[in-house]
Scaffold this motif. Structure first.
Motif, PDB file in Angstrom:
ATOM      1  N   SER A 184      -1.716 -49.983  -6.561  1.00 32.48           N
ATOM      2  CA  SER A 184      -2.390 -50.809  -7.555  1.00 32.48           C
ATOM      3  C   SER A 184      -3.048 -51.982  -6.840  1.00 32.48           C
ATOM      4  O   SER A 184      -2.362 -52.796  -6.224  1.00 32.48           O
ATOM      5  CB  SER A 184      -1.403 -51.337  -8.601  1.00 32.48           C
ATOM      6  OG  SER A 184      -2.044 -52.300  -9.413  1.00 32.48           O
ATOM      7  N   ARG A 191      -4.226 -54.543  -8.006  1.00 33.21           N
ATOM      8  CA  ARG A 191      -3.957 -55.824  -8.678  1.00 33.21           C
ATOM      9  C   ARG A 191      -2.522 -56.310  -8.488  1.00 33.21           C
ATOM     10  O   ARG A 191      -2.148 -57.362  -8.998  1.00 33.21           O
ATOM     11  CB  ARG A 191      -4.212 -55.705 -10.178  1.00 33.21           C
ATOM     12  CG  ARG A 191      -5.648 -55.532 -10.524  1.00 33.21           C
ATOM     13  CD  ARG A 191      -5.828 -55.627 -12.025  1.00 33.21           C
ATOM     14  NE  ARG A 191      -7.050 -54.937 -12.395  1.00 33.21           N
ATOM     15  CZ  ARG A 191      -7.215 -54.264 -13.502  1.00 33.21           C
ATOM     16  NH1 ARG A 191      -6.242 -54.166 -14.371  1.00 33.21           N
ATOM     17  NH2 ARG A 191      -8.354 -53.669 -13.767  1.00 33.21           N
ATOM     18  N   CYS A 192      -1.719 -55.555  -7.776  1.00 33.33           N
ATOM     19  CA  CYS A 192      -0.294 -55.862  -7.653  1.00 33.33           C
ATOM     20  C   CYS A 192       0.023 -56.404  -6.264  1.00 33.33           C
ATOM     21  O   CYS A 192      -0.256 -55.745  -5.253  1.00 33.33           O
ATOM     22  CB  CYS A 192       0.516 -54.594  -7.937  1.00 33.33           C
ATOM     23  SG  CYS A 192       2.284 -54.766  -7.647  1.00 33.33           S
ATOM     24  N   ASP A 234      -6.071 -45.071  -5.428  1.00 32.95           N
ATOM     25  CA  ASP A 234      -6.273 -46.319  -6.165  1.00 32.95           C
ATOM     26  C   ASP A 234      -6.029 -45.969  -7.622  1.00 32.95           C
ATOM     27  O   ASP A 234      -6.891 -45.423  -8.302  1.00 32.95           O
ATOM     28  CB  ASP A 234      -7.695 -46.832  -5.948  1.00 32.95           C
ATOM     29  CG  ASP A 234      -8.009 -48.090  -6.752  1.00 32.95           C
ATOM     30  OD1 ASP A 234      -7.280 -48.396  -7.725  1.00 32.95           O
ATOM     31  OD2 ASP A 234      -9.006 -48.753  -6.420  1.00 32.95           O
ATOM     32  N   LEU A 281      -5.703 -47.672 -10.285  1.00 33.85           N
ATOM     33  CA  LEU A 281      -6.464 -48.345 -11.336  1.00 33.85           C
ATOM     34  C   LEU A 281      -7.817 -47.672 -11.538  1.00 33.85           C
ATOM     35  O   LEU A 281      -8.281 -47.521 -12.668  1.00 33.85           O
ATOM     36  CB  LEU A 281      -6.640 -49.826 -11.012  1.00 33.85           C
ATOM     37  CG  LEU A 281      -5.347 -50.629 -10.960  1.00 33.85           C
ATOM     38  CD1 LEU A 281      -5.628 -52.065 -10.580  1.00 33.85           C
ATOM     39  CD2 LEU A 281      -4.613 -50.560 -12.284  1.00 33.85           C
ATOM     40  N   ARG A 283      -6.709 -43.536 -12.837  1.00 34.60           N
ATOM     41  CA  ARG A 283      -5.460 -43.439 -13.589  1.00 34.60           C
ATOM     42  C   ARG A 283      -5.165 -42.004 -14.035  1.00 34.60           C
ATOM     43  O   ARG A 283      -4.024 -41.567 -14.037  1.00 34.60           O
ATOM     44  CB  ARG A 283      -5.496 -44.372 -14.805  1.00 34.60           C
ATOM     45  CG  ARG A 283      -4.230 -44.356 -15.650  1.00 34.60           C
ATOM     46  CD  ARG A 283      -3.021 -44.734 -14.790  1.00 34.60           C
ATOM     47  NE  ARG A 283      -1.784 -44.387 -15.462  1.00 34.60           N
ATOM     48  CZ  ARG A 283      -0.816 -45.224 -15.699  1.00 34.60           C
ATOM     49  NH1 ARG A 283      -0.923 -46.485 -15.341  1.00 34.60           N
ATOM     50  NH2 ARG A 283       0.281 -44.819 -16.288  1.00 34.60           N
ATOM     51  N   SER A 314       4.382 -47.909  -9.583  1.00 29.58           N
ATOM     52  CA  SER A 314       3.366 -48.474  -8.703  1.00 29.58           C
ATOM     53  C   SER A 314       3.919 -49.740  -8.066  1.00 29.58           C
ATOM     54  O   SER A 314       4.393 -50.625  -8.785  1.00 29.58           O
ATOM     55  CB  SER A 314       2.117 -48.793  -9.511  1.00 29.58           C
ATOM     56  OG  SER A 314       1.235 -49.571  -8.746  1.00 29.58           O
TER      57      SER A 314
END
Length: 112
Positions: free
Chosen positions: A30, A32-33, A58, A60, A63, A79
């Motif tokens: 992820s 964003r994590c 990836d 995100l 998905r 994730s």
């Protein structure tokens, strides 16, 4: 680290097929994590085990592929997540801080 990006569901069949010759690792990341970024950085700084091919998703951006991975390999979606595929099946999966290259190498050797 030479990642093979996963960008289509069709690649999952190829990964399964290749796993009969060489262990395959899927890293679900992820972007964003912060934990996922830390794990990615740690993996990229590690010594890569021989005879293991690494794939990067990836999750995100893709998905639906992540969902298909969970279905195809009978794992719960997490994730970040590592899956070790051997002989068409997921023989090991781990997530978050449990992910380490040493453990991947050990598990790949055990299932060889």
């Amino acid at each position: 680290m030479n990642w093979n990006p996963i960008t289509s569901i069709d690649q999952l069949a190829q990964i399964k097929e290749q796993s009969f010759q060489t262990a395959q690792v899927i890293f679900k990341h992820s972007t964003r994590c912060s934990i996922s970024s830390m794990v990615l950085n740690r993996l990229e700084r590690s010594t890569i085990p021989e005879q293991v091919t690494f794939h990067y998703l990836d999750l995100l951006a893709f998905r639906s592929i992540s969902d298909q991975i969970a279905t195809d390999f009978a794992v719960y979606h997490e994730s970040p997540q590592i899956l070790l595929i051997k002989n068409g099946e997921c023989v090991y999966d781990e997530s978050h801080h449990g992910i380490s290259m040493d453990e991947i190498a050990e598990q790949a050797a055990q299932t060889a």
